[in-house]
Design a protein around this motif. Structure first.
Motif, PDB file in Angstrom:
ATOM      1  N   SER A   8       0.812  -1.203   0.000  1.00 13.49           N
ATOM      2  CA  SER A   8       0.000   0.000   0.000  1.00 13.49           C
ATOM      3  C   SER A   8       0.849   1.258   0.000  1.00 13.49           C
ATOM      4  CB  SER A   8      -0.892   0.021   1.240  1.00 13.49           C
ATOM      5  OG  SER A   8      -1.512   1.266   1.379  1.00 13.49           O
ATOM      6  N   LEU A   9       0.545   2.125  -0.956  1.00 14.74           N
ATOM      7  CA  LEU A   9       1.243   3.396  -1.001  1.00 14.74           C
ATOM      8  C   LEU A   9       0.839   4.254   0.193  1.00 14.74           C
ATOM      9  CD1 LEU A   9       3.054   5.388  -2.513  1.00 14.74           C
ATOM     10  CD2 LEU A   9       0.972   6.317  -3.476  1.00 14.74           C
ATOM     11  N   PHE A  45       2.022   6.278 -19.381  1.00  6.46           N
ATOM     12  CA  PHE A  45       3.090   6.513 -18.404  1.00  6.46           C
ATOM     13  C   PHE A  45       2.492   6.694 -17.014  1.00  6.46           C
ATOM     14  CE2 PHE A  45       7.583   8.122 -18.089  1.00  6.46           C
ATOM     15  CZ  PHE A  45       7.572   8.422 -16.741  1.00  6.46           C
ATOM     16  N   LEU A  46       1.510   7.610 -16.891  1.00 13.31           N
ATOM     17  CA  LEU A  46       0.925   7.905 -15.581  1.00 13.31           C
ATOM     18  C   LEU A  46       0.199   6.688 -15.023  1.00 13.31           C
ATOM     19  CD1 LEU A  46       0.308   9.859 -13.311  1.00 13.31           C
ATOM     20  CD2 LEU A  46      -1.656  10.675 -14.633  1.00 13.31           C
ATOM     21  N   ARG A  47      -0.571   5.993 -15.848  1.00 14.34           N
ATOM     22  CA  ARG A  47      -1.283   4.806 -15.392  1.00 14.34           C
ATOM     23  C   ARG A  47      -0.299   3.759 -14.859  1.00 14.34           C
ATOM     24  NH1 ARG A  47      -3.842   3.926 -19.724  1.00 14.34           N
ATOM     25  NH2 ARG A  47      -5.723   5.029 -19.127  1.00 14.34           N
ATOM     26  N   PHE A  48       0.783   3.540 -15.608  1.00  9.71           N
ATOM     27  CA  PHE A  48       1.760   2.533 -15.200  1.00  9.71           C
ATOM     28  C   PHE A  48       2.445   2.914 -13.895  1.00  9.71           C
ATOM     29  CE2 PHE A  48       5.998   0.723 -15.045  1.00  9.71           C
ATOM     30  CZ  PHE A  48       5.712  -0.625 -15.166  1.00  9.71           C
ATOM     31  N   VAL A  49       2.980   4.139 -13.808  1.00 10.80           N
ATOM     32  CA  VAL A  49       3.727   4.512 -12.599  1.00 10.80           C
ATOM     33  C   VAL A  49       2.806   4.607 -11.388  1.00 10.80           C
ATOM     34  CG1 VAL A  49       5.622   5.611 -13.850  1.00 10.80           C
ATOM     35  CG2 VAL A  49       3.707   7.012 -13.052  1.00 10.80           C
ATOM     36  N   GLY A  50       1.575   5.074 -11.600  1.00  9.63           N
ATOM     37  CA  GLY A  50       0.632   5.157 -10.485  1.00  9.63           C
ATOM     38  C   GLY A  50       0.259   3.784  -9.953  1.00  9.63           C
ATOM     39  N   THR A  51      -0.081   2.874 -10.861  1.00 12.47           N
ATOM     40  CA  THR A  51      -0.460   1.523 -10.466  1.00 12.47           C
ATOM     41  C   THR A  51       0.714   0.770  -9.847  1.00 12.47           C
ATOM     42  OG1 THR A  51      -2.094   1.504 -12.244  1.00 12.47           O
ATOM     43  CG2 THR A  51      -1.497  -0.622 -11.307  1.00 12.47           C
ATOM     44  N   ALA A  52       1.877   0.874 -10.465  1.00 12.02           N
ATOM     45  CA  ALA A  52       3.061   0.183  -9.936  1.00 12.02           C
ATOM     46  C   ALA A  52       3.432   0.704  -8.552  1.00 12.02           C
ATOM     47  CB  ALA A  52       4.235   0.337 -10.899  1.00 12.02           C
TER      48      ALA A  52
END
Length: 192
Positions: A8-9, A45-52
């Motif tokens: 969890s972030l 880019f945003l979807r990937f970095v946010g989800t990761a």
């Protein structure tokens, strides 16, 4: 409620007031916005970095992984010779600023990608009361007055005179350095 499971972030975030669900909603709002509608690569880019970041934490993001998994680069991708991830990260930072100045101005969560990192930070937006308390009321701000020299010769004469002084200084410095080099050369020759 802040989730506390390992990935969890929200548990790792500096600000513990955001849940993973709030962060996911902020990502979804941002990606659906008019500012991101015409930028599929920035969305990826945003979807990937946010989800990761939500799944694995901030330390899991590397330029190579983003290039291959989010931007569709081949597995032979070399981040040293291809700056695509750095370029897209800079574009994404600017697009996020544009979003929060436009249709995202009322969003309760801000997504920030700090320089030197690809991992987003999720921050609660400033409440309007706090923003107002730090703003300077218009009537208390001093008026700026810009005075220009009267049109005609006086302003031009001063500019020409300043250029002459600058040129004289450069010429004197060059002459002095030339003299020093000649003196060094003379002394070196006389010592032999």
């Amino acid at each position: 409620m802040v989730e506390t499971h390992h990935g969890s972030l929200a548990a790792q975030s500096e600000s513990t007031s955001l849940s993973d669900q709030q962060i996911r909603r902020a990502l979804a709002r941002t990606l659906k916005s008019p500012e991101f509608h015409s930028a599929p690569q920035l969305c990826a880019f945003l979807r990937f970095v946010g989800t990761a970041t939500l799944k694995h934490g901030r330390d899991s993001l590397k330029g190579y992984t983003i290039a291959v998994e989010a931007l569709g680069r081949p597995e032979e991708f070399n981040p040293v010779t291809d700056p695509i991830v750095r370029v897209e990260a800079a574009r994404l930072r600017r697009r996020l600023e544009k979003y929060y100045a436009g249709s995202g101005s009322e969003d309760p969560v801000r997504i920030v990608i700090p320089k030197g990192s690809y991992a987003p930070e999720f921050r609660p937006a400033e409440c309007p009361e706090r923003q107002k308390s730090f703003s300077v009321p218009q009537e208390s701000a001093p008026a700026l007055s810009i005075s220009h020299p009267p049109s005609g010769e006086p302003g031009r004469k001063e500019a020409v005179q300043a250029r002459r002084y600058s040129l004289a200084f450069v010429a004197a410095a060059m002459a002095a350095s030339g003299t020093v080099f000649l003196l060094i050369g003379y002394l070196a020759g006389s010592m032999q």
